[in-house]
Design an enzyme around this catalytic site. Structure first.
Site, mmCIF file in Angstrom:
data_model
loop_
_atom_site.group_PDB
_atom_site.id
_atom_site.type_symbol
_atom_site.label_atom_id
_atom_site.label_comp_id
_atom_site.label_asym_id
_atom_site.label_seq_id
_atom_site.Cartn_x
_atom_site.Cartn_y
_atom_site.Cartn_z
ATOM 1 N N ASP A 1 0.859 -1.184 0.000
ATOM 2 C CA ASP A 1 0.000 0.000 0.000
ATOM 3 C C ASP A 1 0.898 1.238 0.000
ATOM 4 O O ASP A 1 2.108 1.143 0.201
ATOM 5 C CB ASP A 1 -0.871 -0.046 1.257
ATOM 6 C CG ASP A 1 -2.058 0.904 1.204
ATOM 7 O OD1 ASP A 1 -2.353 1.424 0.108
ATOM 8 O OD2 ASP A 1 -2.686 1.123 2.250
ATOM 9 N N GLU B 1 2.658 4.779 -4.164
ATOM 10 C CA GLU B 1 2.612 5.654 -5.343
ATOM 11 C C GLU B 1 3.943 6.369 -5.635
ATOM 12 O O GLU B 1 4.186 6.609 -6.824
ATOM 13 C CB GLU B 1 1.487 6.690 -5.185
ATOM 14 C CG GLU B 1 0.088 6.125 -5.283
ATOM 15 C CD GLU B 1 -0.290 5.237 -4.111
ATOM 16 O OE1 GLU B 1 -1.043 4.266 -4.315
ATOM 17 O OE2 GLU B 1 0.178 5.496 -2.991
ATOM 18 N N ASP C 1 -8.789 3.579 -2.581
ATOM 19 C CA ASP C 1 -9.669 4.011 -1.490
ATOM 20 C C ASP C 1 -10.971 4.608 -2.020
ATOM 21 O O ASP C 1 -11.113 5.831 -2.140
ATOM 22 C CB ASP C 1 -8.940 5.035 -0.612
ATOM 23 C CG ASP C 1 -7.759 4.425 0.123
ATOM 24 O OD1 ASP C 1 -7.698 3.185 0.208
ATOM 25 O OD2 ASP C 1 -6.900 5.181 0.599
#
Length: 802
Positions: free
Chosen positions: A407, A410, A485
Site C-alpha cells: 500500500d 505511489e 480508497d
C-alpha cells in the site's frame, strides 16, 4: 547585464524531409534534414515499434514495462521506396512513412483499409524548466472511432471526448471523474470500422492522452520528458490487441494459488489477536466461505515494517498457524516508508548500505507517512530490491504469512501539496540514473516486484500472492491489484464495475475493488449488491476504513447475511471455471473480464455499454446499480443465453428487462457452454472433492469449453502435471453429443462428473457412453436431466424424440 527577462516561446518543432534511410534486419531508421530520427522495429507482423529522437542519437534502450519473454518474429517484411513515401509491408500491416515530414499511415495489408494515421504526427518543444524535450504525437480521430483502456480511470468505458493524465497518485475517496488516480497504464485500444488496434506509449514521465476532446478529429498523447516511444498493435479483434499488448508487457509469471481466488476479508484494522479470532470464528460459525484474513498497519510496532506489536500479537507464529488450521491464510500489509529510528534494524540496514532515495543535492528523501518521518528505499536499484526481498524471510518462512499487500506505494507522502516525492529526488533506474519525474510512475511497480521476488523465494514450493495499489504497465507480471480508497455509495459501485473491466482490457485482469466501499459506511442493500458484482471480479475482497463502522457479511440484517452467503457460495462453486479463465489469461493474455465491446465488437450497440460484462467465455453478468431495484434493463449480446436462475432461453442482440430482486443479480450463460462447478467449501481444500458438476447448456450447433485443473498450488503444472479438458458439444434437434479430450499428466482427485443438462428440447430414449449403450436408469430428472459418468469418458451421446 541581462535586460531581456521574457521567456522566448518557440512553440512546436516538426521533422523535416527524410535525407537517409538504413535497415538492420528488423529495424529501420529514417533520418531527416533537421536531425530527427525515426526508428521502426518490426516485432511481429502485427506489432510495430516507433521510436523518435530529436538529435539523431538514441539513448540506451531500457524499459521496466517490456518483458524478456515477449514473442517476436514475423512472416513477411518488404520495404519499397515510392515517390512520396517508404512503404513497409508485413503479412498484417502496411506502414507508409512520408518522405516530406515522417508522418505515418497504417493500413490493413489484406484489404488495404486505413487503420490509423498521423495528424501533425511527431513534434516536440524544449522544456525550459527541466531541460530536454516535451514529446508529442497526434493522430487523426476518424468518424465513429472509439477508444478503450488506460487502466483504472473511473469514468465511462469509452474514452472518446475525454482527456487524461498519467501520474500515479494517492487519491483517498476519489470521485467518478477524478484523474489521475493510483495507476499509470498508457495503453489504449482504438476501434474503427469494426477493426481494433492498440497504442502503448512507453514513457514513464507524466503523460497525457486527449481522445478527440480539444479537437474532435484529433487524438493525441504527449509526455513532459523522455522519448516518443510507442508500440502499435493490430487486431483486428480487440482481444488480439489486448493479448498482444499483454504478451509484450508480460503475462502473470504463474497461476495464483486457488485460495487467492476465494473470498477475502479485510479492514483497517483487525487487532488485537482476539479480534482477528472473533472475526474468523464468526465466518465458520455462520458457514460463510472465506479463505483469507488481512492484517493492516496496526499489527506492526509503531507502524514499522517487518515488526510485530507484541501487545496486540504476542505470538504471531502460533496465531497464523491456528488460523491456517481453520482454513484462513493470513495476508499482511507492507508499506515503503521506513521509519527514521536509529534503533530500528530495517532503518539501520538501509542506512548502512545507502539504500534510501536521496535528493539531488545529497540528503535523504524524508517524508511523513504512518510511522512519522520516513526514508524510502530506491526500488529502481537491483541491489535494493534484493535486500528488500530478503526482509520477508521471517514474515513468510518463519511466521507463515501467505500473502503481502503493498500500500502507499505511489509513493504517498502526507502533509505535502503534491502528495509524493519532490521532482528532484534521484533514482538508480537500473544504472540509468534519473530524477523522480521519470521514476515516479514505476516506483510502486518496482516495490511490488521486489516484494514478489521475496515471496516467491520464501513461499517456495508454494506460489506467491502479492497485491499492489500503484502500478505501471507490466506490473501484472508480479501482482494482483485493487482500485484504491473508494467510497461506500452507489456511484462507486458503478465505478468499481467500470474500473475492473478497464483494467482487464489494459492487460491487468487480477483486479478488484474494496467491496462495500473503503470510506464511509454502506447500508445492507448496497453491500449485498456490491458482493454480487464482486463475485465476478478476479480479486474478491471486502475492505473498509474501520472508523466508519463494521463491514463483515453479518453486520447488516439477517436477510443481507443470507444473500451475501448465497453469492459467496456461488463464487466457490464456480472456482474451477474461474481457475480455468485465469489459466487462459496466464497462457495467452486473454482478459478474464470482457466488456461487451470486447466480446462482440461488430455489434455497434456494445460500443457505449458500461454495465454488462462477460466473465471468461460463457458467463454474462450485469450488476444492479440503484437502490430499491426489482430488476433492470440490460443489453444481451447477440446469440442465445440461458437465464442462470430460471433456465429461460432468450435471444440477444437487444435490450430487455430482467427481474432481479435484492437476492438476485442478472446472470446469463451462453448456449452451448459447459461450466464446471465444485461443491460449496468453507475454504479451498476443506473437502476432498470426489465429484465435479458439469452444467451443460444445450445448443443447436457446436460449442467448445475447457476445464483446467492441477494441484491448485506449487509449480508442478509447469512440468506437465496438469489436466486440461476440452469439451466439444454438438447439438441437434434430437441428439446431444459431448466429447472430451484430455491433456496433461495430472490425476484429479475426483473420479466422476455429474452432468446436468439444461434446455434439452427432446426426451432421451437412448444413452451411449464411449460407444456402449447404457440403460435409461442412469438418467435422473431433478429440475434438469442428470447423468453421472466417469471423469475419463471420451464421448457421451444422448438421443431421443422431440
Amino acid at each position: 547585464m541581462i535586460i531581456n527577462t521574457e521567456l522566448e516561446q518557440k512553440g512546436n518543432t516538426f521533422p523535416s524531409k527524410i535525407v537517409s534511410y538504413t535497415k538492420d534486419v528488423d529495424t529501420l531508421v529514417f533520418t531527416t534534414e533537421n536531425d530527427v530520427a525515426l526508428q521502426i522495429q518490426i516485432l511481429r507482423d502485427s506489432v510495430l515499434r516507433f521510436r523518435y529522437s530529436t538529435t539523431g542519437i538514441f539513448s540506451p534502450d531500457f524499459s521496466y514495462a517490456i518483458t524478456k519473454y515477449a514473442s517476436t518474429g514475423y512472416n513477411q517484411l518488404e520495404i519499397e521506396e515510392a515517390e512520396n513515401s517508404y512503404i513497409i509491408t508485413t503479412s498484417k500491416l502496411i506502414c507508409k512513412v512520408s518522405k516530406a515530414n515522417l508522418k505515418v499511415e497504417l493500413y490493413d495489408s489484406k484489404d488495404q483499409t486505413l487503420i490509423n494515421q498521423d495528424e501533425l504526427g511527431f513534434h516536440w518543444e524544449e522544456s525550459y524548466e527541466f531541460g530536454g524535450d516535451i514529446v508529442k504525437m497526434s493522430k487523426v480521430s476518424q468518424e465513429g472511432e472509439s477508444y478503450y483502456g488506460l487502466g483504472d480511470k473511473p469514468n465511462h468505458l469509452n474514452l472518446k471526448g475525454r482527456r487524461y493524465e498519467n501520474w500515479v497518485t494517492d487519491s483517498y475517496a476519489f470521485g467518478k471523474d477524478t484523474d489521475p488516480i493510483y495507476k499509470a497504464i498508457p495503453f489504449y485500444t482504438g476501434l474503427i470500422n469494426k477493426k481494433a488496434y492498440g497504442v502503448f506509449f512507453d514513457n514513464t514521465f507524466r503523460s497525457y492522452f486527449d481522445f478527440a476532446q480539444e479537437r474532435r478529429n484529433v487524438t493525441s498523447f504527449w509526455a513532459q520528458g523522455g522519448e516518443m516511444n510507442y508500440y502499435f498493435f493490430y487486431g483486428p479483434k480487440m482481444t488480439d490487441v489486448v493479448e498482444a499488448y499483454t504478451d509484450l508487457t508480460g503475462k502473470p509469471h504463474q497461476l495464483p494459488p486457488l485460495w487467492a481466488l476465494g473470498f477475502h476479508q479485510c479492514k483497517w484494522s483487525y487487532y488485537p489477536e482476539s479480534k482477528v479470532k472473533e472475526i474468523t470464528s464468526k465466518f465458520r460459525e455462520l458457514q460463510i466461505p472465506c479463505d483469507a484474513i488481512y492484517l493492516d498497519i496496526d499489527y506492526m510496532e509503531g507502524f514499522r515494517c517487518f515488526t510485530w506489536n507484541k501487545e496486540y500479537f504476542p505470538d504471531p507464529k502460533r496465531m497464523v498457524k491456528e488460523l491456517e488450521k481453520e482454513g484462513f491464510k493470513t495476508v499482511a500489509i507492507i508499506d515503503p516508508g521506513i521509519k527514521v529510528d536509529k534503533d530500528y534494524w530495517v532503518y539501520q540496514e538501509g542506512l548502512e548500505n545507502d539504500y534510501f532515495c536521496k535528493r539531488a543535492d545529497g540528503p535523504y528523501m524524508k517524508g511523513k507517512v504512518w510511522p512519522g518521518e520516513c526514508y524510502f528505499p530506491d526500488f529502481t536499484n537491483p541491489e535494493v530490491r534484493e535486500w528488500w526481498s530478503g526482509l520477508f524471510k521471517e514474515l513468510i518462512e518463519d511466521i507463515g504469512i501467505k500473502g503481502v499487500w503493498n500500500d502507499m506505494n505511489e509513493p504517498a507522502v502526507m502533509e505535502v501539496p503534491n502528495k509524493t516525492f519532490p521532482d528532484d529526488v534521484r533514482h538508480d533506474y537500473e544504472g540509468n540514473r534519473c530524477s523522480h519525474r521519470k521514476a515516479h510512475n514505476i516506483y510502486g511497480m518496482q516495490m511490488a516486484r521486489a516484494t514478489y521476488q521475496g515471496l516467491k523465494k520464501f513461499s517456495y514450493p508454494k506460489r506467491p500472492f502479492v497485491i499492489t495499489r500503484a502500478a505501471y504497465s507490466g506490473t501484472q507480471r508480479y501482482t494482483s491489484t485493487w482500485t484504491g480508497d473508494n467510497v461506500a455509495n452507489w456511484e462507486h459501485l458503478w465505478v468499481a464495475n467500470i474500473q475492473v473491466q478497464r483494467m482487464a482490457m489494459s492487460g491487468f485482469s487480477f483486479a478488484g475493488s474494496d467491496i462495500g466501499g473503503f470510506a464511509e459506511q454502506p447500508h445492507g442493500e448496497l453491500f449485498a449488491r456490491w458482493i454480487q458484482l464482486g463475485v465476478f471480479h478476479p480479486f474478491f475482497r471486502v475492505h473498509s476504513s474501520g472508523h466508519h463502522g463494521d463491514q463483515e457479511p453479518w453486520t447488516f440484517d439477517e436477510d443481507v447475511t443470507e444473500i451475501v452467503k448465497k453469492f459467496i457460495e456461488l463464487r466457490y462453486q464456480l472456482l474451477p471455471y474461474f481457475y480455468t479463465t485465469f489459466w487462459h489469461y496466464v497462457e495467452k493474455g486473454t482478459p478474464m473480464v470482457k466488456s461487451l465491446v470486447m466480446f462482440d465488437q461488430e455489434d455497434s450497440h456494445t460500443h457505449y455499454r458500461t454495465d454488462e460484462f462477460v466473465f471468461g467465455e460463457h458467463i454474462l453478468g450485469c450488476p444492479i446499480l440503484e437502490p430499491n431495484a426489482k430488476g433492470r434493463r440490460m443489453y444481451l449480446p447477440r446469440g442465445k443465453w440461458y437465464n442462470f436462475w430460471t433456465d429461460t432461453v432468450v435471444r440477444g442482440g437487444k435490450e430487455m428487462w430482467v427481474d432481479a430482486d435484492i437476492d438476485s443479480m442478472p446472470i446469463f450463460i451462453k448456449e452451448g457452454a459447459i461450466v464446471p462447478k465444485y461443491p460449496v467449501q468453507q475454504y479451498v481444500g476443506e473437502k476432498v472433492i470426489d465429484e465435479v458438476v458439469l452444467d451443460v447448456y444445450y445448443k443447436k450447433g457446436k460449442e467448445d469449453s475447457q476445464f483446467f485443473d492441477d494441484s491448485h498450488d506449487g509449480y508442478d503444472y509447469t512440468k506437465g502435471r496438469f489436466c486440461l479438458r476440452t469439451f466439444k458439444l454438438t447439438g441437434r434437434d434430437n441428439q446431444l453429443i459431448i466429447q472430451q479430450h484430455k491433456e496433461g499428466s495430472f490425476e484429479t482427485e475426483y473420479k466422476k462428473f455429474k452432468i446436468q443438462i439444461h434446455g434439452l428440447p427432446f426426451e432421451i430414449t437412448n444413452i451411449e457412453l464411449d460407444n456402449e449403450s447404457k440403460p435409461l436408469e442412469h438418467l435422473k430428472v431433478n429440475g434438469c436431466q442428470t447423468i453421472v459418468v466417469d471423469e475419463s469418458f471420451t464421448e457421451l451421446d444422448l438421443s431421443g424424440k422431440e
